[in-house]
Enzyme design. Structure first.
Site, PDB file in Angstrom:
ATOM      1  N   SER A  34       0.785  -1.079  -0.095  1.00 47.49           N
ATOM      2  CA  SER A  34       0.128  -0.030  -0.153  1.00 47.49           C
ATOM      3  C   SER A  34       0.740   1.302   0.046  1.00 47.49           C
ATOM      4  O   SER A  34       0.346   2.481   0.137  1.00 47.49           O
ATOM      5  CB  SER A  34      -0.887   0.046   1.288  1.00 47.49           C
ATOM      6  OG  SER A  34       0.012  -0.253   2.466  1.00 47.49           O
ATOM      7  N   HIS A 167     -39.122  24.083  -9.245  1.00 46.10           N
ATOM      8  CA  HIS A 167     -39.346  23.092 -10.632  1.00 46.10           C
ATOM      9  C   HIS A 167     -38.708  23.951 -11.666  1.00 46.10           C
ATOM     10  O   HIS A 167     -38.833  23.490 -12.732  1.00 46.10           O
ATOM     11  CB  HIS A 167     -41.059  22.908 -11.143  1.00 46.10           C
ATOM     12  CG  HIS A 167     -41.626  22.455  -9.898  1.00 46.10           C
ATOM     13  ND1 HIS A 167     -42.024  21.107  -9.504  1.00 46.10           N
ATOM     14  CD2 HIS A 167     -42.198  23.263  -9.043  1.00 46.10           C
ATOM     15  CE1 HIS A 167     -42.687  21.159  -8.422  1.00 46.10           C
ATOM     16  NE2 HIS A 167     -42.833  22.280  -7.858  1.00 46.10           N
ATOM     17  N   SER A 288     -13.382  26.614 -26.382  1.00 48.25           N
ATOM     18  CA  SER A 288     -13.296  25.309 -27.129  1.00 48.25           C
ATOM     19  C   SER A 288     -12.480  25.374 -28.264  1.00 48.25           C
ATOM     20  O   SER A 288     -11.711  26.560 -28.692  1.00 48.25           O
ATOM     21  CB  SER A 288     -14.679  25.345 -27.617  1.00 48.25           C
ATOM     22  OG  SER A 288     -14.815  24.410 -28.977  1.00 48.25           O
ATOM     23  N   LYS A 294     -16.861  30.050 -28.100  1.00 45.66           N
ATOM     24  CA  LYS A 294     -17.173  29.551 -26.793  1.00 45.66           C
ATOM     25  C   LYS A 294     -16.278  30.062 -25.482  1.00 45.66           C
ATOM     26  O   LYS A 294     -15.188  30.232 -25.633  1.00 45.66           O
ATOM     27  CB  LYS A 294     -16.983  28.015 -26.744  1.00 45.66           C
ATOM     28  CG  LYS A 294     -17.867  27.490 -27.861  1.00 45.66           C
ATOM     29  CD  LYS A 294     -19.248  27.643 -27.129  1.00 45.66           C
ATOM     30  CE  LYS A 294     -19.921  26.565 -25.937  1.00 45.66           C
ATOM     31  NZ  LYS A 294     -19.787  25.228 -26.192  1.00 45.66           N
ATOM     32  N   GLU A 301     -18.381  23.069 -13.911  1.00 48.60           N
ATOM     33  CA  GLU A 301     -18.625  21.846 -14.341  1.00 48.60           C
ATOM     34  C   GLU A 301     -17.885  20.686 -13.655  1.00 48.60           C
ATOM     35  O   GLU A 301     -18.289  19.737 -13.572  1.00 48.60           O
ATOM     36  CB  GLU A 301     -18.575  21.799 -15.981  1.00 48.60           C
ATOM     37  CG  GLU A 301     -19.623  22.612 -16.687  1.00 48.60           C
ATOM     38  CD  GLU A 301     -19.190  22.522 -18.086  1.00 48.60           C
ATOM     39  OE1 GLU A 301     -19.927  22.083 -18.890  1.00 48.60           O
ATOM     40  OE2 GLU A 301     -18.377  23.414 -18.490  1.00 48.60           O
ATOM     41  N   GLN A 333      -7.245  -1.895   4.620  1.00 51.08           N
ATOM     42  CA  GLN A 333      -6.167  -1.108   3.927  1.00 51.08           C
ATOM     43  C   GLN A 333      -6.864  -0.270   2.819  1.00 51.08           C
ATOM     44  O   GLN A 333      -5.976   0.694   2.179  1.00 51.08           O
ATOM     45  CB  GLN A 333      -5.095  -1.969   3.252  1.00 51.08           C
ATOM     46  CG  GLN A 333      -4.053  -1.313   2.584  1.00 51.08           C
ATOM     47  CD  GLN A 333      -2.667  -2.388   2.438  1.00 51.08           C
ATOM     48  OE1 GLN A 333      -2.289  -2.633   3.365  1.00 51.08           O
ATOM     49  NE2 GLN A 333      -2.664  -2.822   1.137  1.00 51.08           N
TER      50      GLN A 333
HETATM   51  N1  ARG Z   1      -1.276  -1.279   5.512  1.00 48.60           N
HETATM   52  C1  ARG Z   1      -2.006  -1.835   6.376  1.00 48.60           C
HETATM   53  C2  ARG Z   1      -3.322  -0.922   6.407  1.00 48.60           C
HETATM   54  O1  ARG Z   1      -3.391   0.059   5.774  1.00 48.60           O
HETATM   55  C3  ARG Z   1      -1.205  -1.336   7.897  1.00 48.60           C
HETATM   56  C4  ARG Z   1      -1.865  -2.422   8.969  1.00 48.60           C
HETATM   57  C5  ARG Z   1      -1.470  -3.788   8.573  1.00 48.60           C
HETATM   58  N2  ARG Z   1      -1.859  -4.804   9.523  1.00 48.60           N
HETATM   59  C6  ARG Z   1      -1.670  -6.030   9.490  1.00 48.60           C
HETATM   60  N3  ARG Z   1      -2.234  -6.800  10.418  1.00 48.60           N
HETATM   61  N4  ARG Z   1      -1.273  -6.711   8.227  1.00 48.60           N
HETATM   62  O2  ARG Z   1      -4.312  -1.246   6.818  1.00 48.60           O
END
Ligand code: ARG
Length: 469
Positions: A34, A167, A288, A294, A301, A333
């Site tokens: 992550s 309306h 545009s 335009k 938007e 996560q």
């Molecule tokens: N990267 C994980 C998250 O954002 C951190 C927690 C991970 N915990 C675990 N038990 N693997 O949730």
């Protein structure tokens, strides 16, 4: 890929690799990581770790001098991250492990003590709370800034009259400033909602560890004080397993974006040739590539479009959390992308709107002219008859007949001759013209919260006083 841990060799070099006899598949490593998303939590993570170290030193869980070394080391890690001297890689999974690993490189083996008495489960819950507390405060400030822009515009156009719609049909004349103040009220509630949820974000979860608490003599109150939280979480399982504060924040953000989206829709309509109520300056519109004439209200938007993203983020987080058994699950996560995207989107939309508002020109003559067509004073004709003693239902019917008659004649109510009015009701006299004049219809709307001149002036003055504009 072997490493000595204690007296044993371990095949898997991960910080959690002890019990593994095979290294992680590369694709799994990429899938599981992550870091691309959570690297933005580095500051919160370091802040949380420093507080944890201070607390452990105070409690005698680790020696004071080691805590000092580790705290200084974390400062260096922070600098390294900010100087782009740390290469993020999927093999170290997330920001927590990157920081621990980087700390090891700065301080050596003592870094292995940092994770005593905590788990990534309470660590990540803490990081997100530290981050979201800061961001919620920034968002409240930005929204307050936008309210100021709304109130300034209302102050500058206090007596401008425009058609009010229901309306999307012209309904009754209103003050443009009153219409703006309707949005002021909506954003006021948005701010209140964010302030309210701030209370629930402002809870310190560290010490819950994986889910059950820990065997170390932590002083959670102390950690809370160091990190300037208002409260320590009361249940370790809840601390690591809920993300209701994230769901709550995103739902408030979605409501707030819907307010922006409705305003956008109005600005888009008002800036069209069909309405011509406003002109958005060149610097806040775009052209545009094919049609030279335009000038498009892209900012409004895009804000309207981005509302879809935030609503999508709300659905995403709700769906991620739905049916998850307690306590932590890796599904969670997935909370960060919708959260970060919501924060970024709401911030930039509020910012751009505040600046765009200084770049909008109001065409009061067009707004006023639009009030003259479409029988916006028909209700006032009924009220006139009521003032002469007729029951409202009957007065409504007579005013309806007047509209139908005028429509056939191709005129407005105020263009009708007194004799024409008289054929509908003997109660109508010369004073009807003054009664149904546009300005008078506004002046008579004196009920509290209505569009009457004095009401709106008071409301704008009160808001201006509160905001200090
Ligand atoms: N990267 C994980 C998250 O954002 C951190 C927690 C991970 N915990 C675990 N038990 N693997 O949730």
């Amino acid at each position: 890929m072997t490493e000595i841990v204690g007296n044993q060799e371990t095949v898997n070099q991960k910080l959690w690799g002890g019990r593994f006899s095979q290294s992680t598949d590369k694709l799994v490593e990429k899938f599981n990581a992550s870091i691309d998303v959570d690297k933005r939590l580095y500051e919160s993570d370091i802040e949380g770790s420093i507080a944890h170290l201070k607390m452990m030193a105070k409690q005698g869980i680790i020696p004071q001098d080691e805590a000092v070394t580790l705290i200084a080391g974390l400062g260096k890690v922070k600098q390294k991250i900010e100087n782009n001297e740390i290469t993020f890689s999927a093999s170290l999974e997330d920001i927590h492990m990157h920081i621990e690993d980087a700390l090891g490189k700065v301080t050596g083996d003592v870094a292995r003590k940092l994770h005593t008495g905590r788990s990534r489960n309470d660590q990540v819950a803490l990081d997100v709370r530290i981050y979201l507390k800061k961001e919620t405060r920034i968002i409240i400030d930005l929204l307050t800034g936008f309210q100021k822009a709304l109130v300034k515009m209302a102050q500058n156009h206090l007596d401008v009259i425009m058609p009010g719609y229901t309306h999307l049909q012209r309904a009754q004349p209103i003050l443009f400033s009153h219409h703006l103040m309707a949005y002021y009220e909506m954003f006021k509630r948005d701010i209140e909602r964010f302030q309210e949820c701030l209370k629930r974000i402002d809870v310190m979860p560290l010490g819950a560890a994986a889910l059950a608490g820990t065997t170390y003599p932590l002083d959670r109150e102390f950690t809370k004080e160091v990190l300037l939280f208002s409260k320590v979480s009361d249940n370790s399982i809840d601390s690591v397993s809920d993300r209701d504060f994230v769901m709550e924040f995103i739902s408030h953000a979605a409501i707030c974006m819907i307010h922006f989206s409705r305003l956008s829709e109005e600005l888009i309509l008002w800036s069209s040739s069909e309405f011509s109520f406003i002109t958005i300056s060149d610097s806040f519109t775009t052209g545009s590539s094919i049609m030279p004439q335009k000038k498009n209200p892209d900012v409004a938007e895009l804000v309207r479009g981005k509302t879809g993203r935030v609503v999508g983020n709300l659905v995403a987080i709700l769906t991620v959390m739905k049916s998850l058994p307690l306590a932590y699950n890796k599904d969670m996560q997935e909370d960060k992308e919708p959260l970060f995207d919501t924060v970024d989107t709401l911030k930039i939309c509020t910012d751009v709107y505040t600046r765009m508002f200084e770049n909008i020109q109001i065409h009061k003559d067009q707004m006023y002219a639009a009030c003259k067509q479409g029988f916006l004073n028909a209700t006032d004709l009924a009220d006139y008859l009521v003032s002469k003693g007729m029951a409202f239902r009957q007065a409504h019917a007579v005013a309806g007949q007047a509209v139908s008659y005028a429509l056939n004649q191709g005129k407005e109510l105020n263009d009708m001759a007194l004799e024409e009015f008289k054929t509908l009701s003997e109660l109508i006299d010369q004073d009807v013209y003054a009664f149904i004049a546009i300005d008078k219809t506004i002046a008579r709307r004196i009920s509290y919260g209505g569009t009457g001149f004095d009401n709106v002036k008071t409301a704008v003055g009160k808001a201006a006083g509160e905001l200090g504009v």
